[in-house]
Design a protein around this motif. Structure first.
Motif, PDB file in Angstrom:
ATOM      1  N   GLY A  38       0.636 -12.996  -2.379  1.00  4.89           N
ATOM      2  CA  GLY A  38      -0.769 -12.992  -2.774  1.00  4.89           C
ATOM      3  C   GLY A  38      -1.275 -11.646  -3.232  1.00  4.89           C
ATOM      4  N   VAL A  39      -0.483 -10.604  -3.047  1.00  4.11           N
ATOM      5  CA  VAL A  39      -0.834  -9.259  -3.513  1.00  4.11           C
ATOM      6  C   VAL A  39       0.331  -8.757  -4.342  1.00  4.11           C
ATOM      7  CG1 VAL A  39      -1.370  -6.892  -2.836  1.00  4.11           C
ATOM      8  CG2 VAL A  39      -2.278  -8.802  -1.498  1.00  4.11           C
ATOM      9  N   SER A  40       0.038  -8.150  -5.479  1.00  3.76           N
ATOM     10  CA  SER A  40       1.112  -7.801  -6.398  1.00  3.76           C
ATOM     11  C   SER A  40       2.043  -6.727  -5.867  1.00  3.76           C
ATOM     12  CB  SER A  40       0.524  -7.347  -7.738  1.00  3.76           C
ATOM     13  OG  SER A  40      -0.306  -6.213  -7.555  1.00  3.76           O
ATOM     14  N   GLY A  41       1.519  -5.783  -5.068  1.00  2.01           N
ATOM     15  CA  GLY A  41       2.357  -4.746  -4.502  1.00  2.01           C
ATOM     16  C   GLY A  41       2.480  -3.539  -5.403  1.00  2.01           C
ATOM     17  N   PHE A  42       3.348  -2.597  -4.984  1.00  4.91           N
ATOM     18  CA  PHE A  42       3.502  -1.365  -5.748  1.00  4.91           C
ATOM     19  C   PHE A  42       4.826  -0.697  -5.422  1.00  4.91           C
ATOM     20  CE2 PHE A  42       1.112  -0.347  -1.875  1.00  4.91           C
ATOM     21  CZ  PHE A  42       1.803   0.735  -1.344  1.00  4.91           C
ATOM     22  N   ASP A  43       5.211   0.256  -6.280  1.00  8.86           N
ATOM     23  CA  ASP A  43       6.367   1.112  -6.070  1.00  8.86           C
ATOM     24  C   ASP A  43       5.868   2.533  -5.862  1.00  8.86           C
ATOM     25  OD1 ASP A  43       9.196  -0.313  -7.120  1.00  8.86           O
ATOM     26  OD2 ASP A  43       7.353  -1.243  -7.842  1.00  8.86           O
ATOM     27  N   ALA A  44       6.601   3.319  -5.088  1.00 10.17           N
ATOM     28  CA  ALA A  44       6.175   4.693  -4.823  1.00 10.17           C
ATOM     29  C   ALA A  44       7.380   5.608  -4.725  1.00 10.17           C
ATOM     30  CB  ALA A  44       5.366   4.760  -3.525  1.00 10.17           C
ATOM     31  N   LEU A  45       7.167   6.860  -5.118  1.00 16.48           N
ATOM     32  CA  LEU A  45       8.141   7.919  -4.933  1.00 16.48           C
ATOM     33  C   LEU A  45       7.436   9.073  -4.247  1.00 16.48           C
ATOM     34  CD1 LEU A  45      10.959   9.147  -5.421  1.00 16.48           C
ATOM     35  CD2 LEU A  45      10.092  10.001  -7.616  1.00 16.48           C
ATOM     36  N   ILE A  46       7.963   9.481  -3.084  1.00 13.48           N
ATOM     37  CA  ILE A  46       7.383  10.570  -2.308  1.00 13.48           C
ATOM     38  C   ILE A  46       8.376  11.726  -2.292  1.00 13.48           C
ATOM     39  CG2 ILE A  46       6.432  11.261  -0.074  1.00 13.48           C
ATOM     40  CD1 ILE A  46       5.893   8.281   0.467  1.00 13.48           C
ATOM     41  N   GLU A  47       7.911  12.898  -2.692  1.00  7.30           N
ATOM     42  CA  GLU A  47       8.745  14.090  -2.685  1.00  7.30           C
ATOM     43  C   GLU A  47       8.732  14.723  -1.295  1.00  7.30           C
ATOM     44  OE1 GLU A  47      10.607  14.930  -5.135  1.00  7.30           O
ATOM     45  OE2 GLU A  47       9.782  13.677  -6.734  1.00  7.30           O
ATOM     46  N   PRO A  48       9.711  15.572  -0.970  1.00  9.51           N
ATOM     47  CA  PRO A  48       9.743  16.197   0.359  1.00  9.51           C
ATOM     48  C   PRO A  48       8.487  16.995   0.700  1.00  9.51           C
ATOM     49  CG  PRO A  48      11.848  16.472  -0.741  1.00  9.51           C
ATOM     50  CD  PRO A  48      10.924  15.892  -1.763  1.00  9.51           C
ATOM     51  N   ASP A  49       7.787  17.531  -0.321  1.00 10.10           N
ATOM     52  CA  ASP A  49       6.572  18.300  -0.047  1.00 10.10           C
ATOM     53  C   ASP A  49       5.329  17.431   0.061  1.00 10.10           C
ATOM     54  OD1 ASP A  49       6.134  17.555  -2.664  1.00 10.10           O
ATOM     55  OD2 ASP A  49       5.930  19.596  -3.451  1.00 10.10           O
TER      56      ASP A  49
END
Length: 261
Positions: A88-99
């Protein structure tokens, strides 16, 4: 959804629930504290590069619960790649850097460029290296602190991820952790993690259920570890995040508000 969309999908599922396997033996005050910490760390075992599948259940006070699936990839350099989705929710992709720098792209091509520390400064304090919270998966509940002390059957120290003081309470079974409480310099509780249902995952010992409570937020967050694997590497293709070039950038809290509408 809101309340900053349930604390940013539970701090982006504990920023992956960064770091590398513990390479230094903690130095301590009391020998008993050092020995207890080392035994627990050795029993949990550490990993530099992991993949994980999580279920994150958000239960805001007075509202219906919501469950998200979170897929995590994190190589030894400390980056974290996430895929978050919900029926029911499209969602997302994420990239998190070490900082803590993070980029988020929704299925509708909304783009977020923000900083994880800024987003959660009001909850956990400024300057926290929150990307290292993925150590909950890589290293287990005992932080990679350089010093431990013993207080009445618990271990205390300073958490390298948040900069907060922590208090670890052991479970009845040796080496297992029952809870970890984070407090600021004046003793105010900022976050509490409760651990249950330990299971072996690819040679690692981990709690398969983590309950997160943040006093500044309503409700609780349950993180269920469905799968956790130690892998030799994560491909560049998997870590790559395709960012649309012609879309305006949103702040993370504005994006989560839109996601919860």
């Amino acid at each position: 959804m809101s309340r900053i969309a349930c604390a940013g999908i539970a701090l982006l599922a504990l920023a992956g629930c960064t770091g590398a396997p513990r390479s230094e033996v903690p130095t301590v005050g009391p020998d008993t504290a050092a020995r207890r910490a080392e035994q627990a760390q050795a029993w949990h075992r550490g990993a530099g590069t992991i993949t994980a599948d999580l279920l994150v259940r958000l239960k805001p006070a007075g509202r219906d619960a919501m469950t998200f699936t979170v897929n995590v990839w994190s190589p030894s350099d400390g980056r974290i790649r996430l895929q978050v989705s919900k029926v029911g929710v499209s969602g997302f992709d994420a990239l998190i850097e070490p900082d803590g720098a993070m980029t988020v792209v929704s299925r509708e091509d909304d783009v977020v460029v923000d900083d994880l520390e800024r987003v959660f400064a009001a909850d956990l304090g400024a300057g926290a290296a929150l990307a290292r919270l993925v150590d909950e998966l890589k290293l287990g509940p005992v932080p990679a602190a350089t010093a431990f002390a013993a207080e009445g059957g618990t271990l205390t120290g300073v958490d390298p991820a948040t900069g907060l003081n922590f208090v670890i309470a052991f479970a009845e079974q040796p080496e297992q952790i029952a809870s970890k409480t984070y407090r600021d310099a004046v003793g105010v509780e900022r976050m509490r993690l409760e651990y249950a249902r330990y299971k072996p995952f690819d040679g690692l010992q981990r709690p398969s259920l983590i309950t997160i409570r943040i006093p500044a937020r309503d409700g609780e967050f349950l993180v269920r570890v469905q799968d956790l694997n130690v892998v030799p590497a994560v491909s560049d293709g998997r870590m790559r995040l395709q960012v649309p070039a012609d879309r305006p950038h949103l702040a993370f809290d504005a994006f989560l508000k839109r996601l919860g509408e």
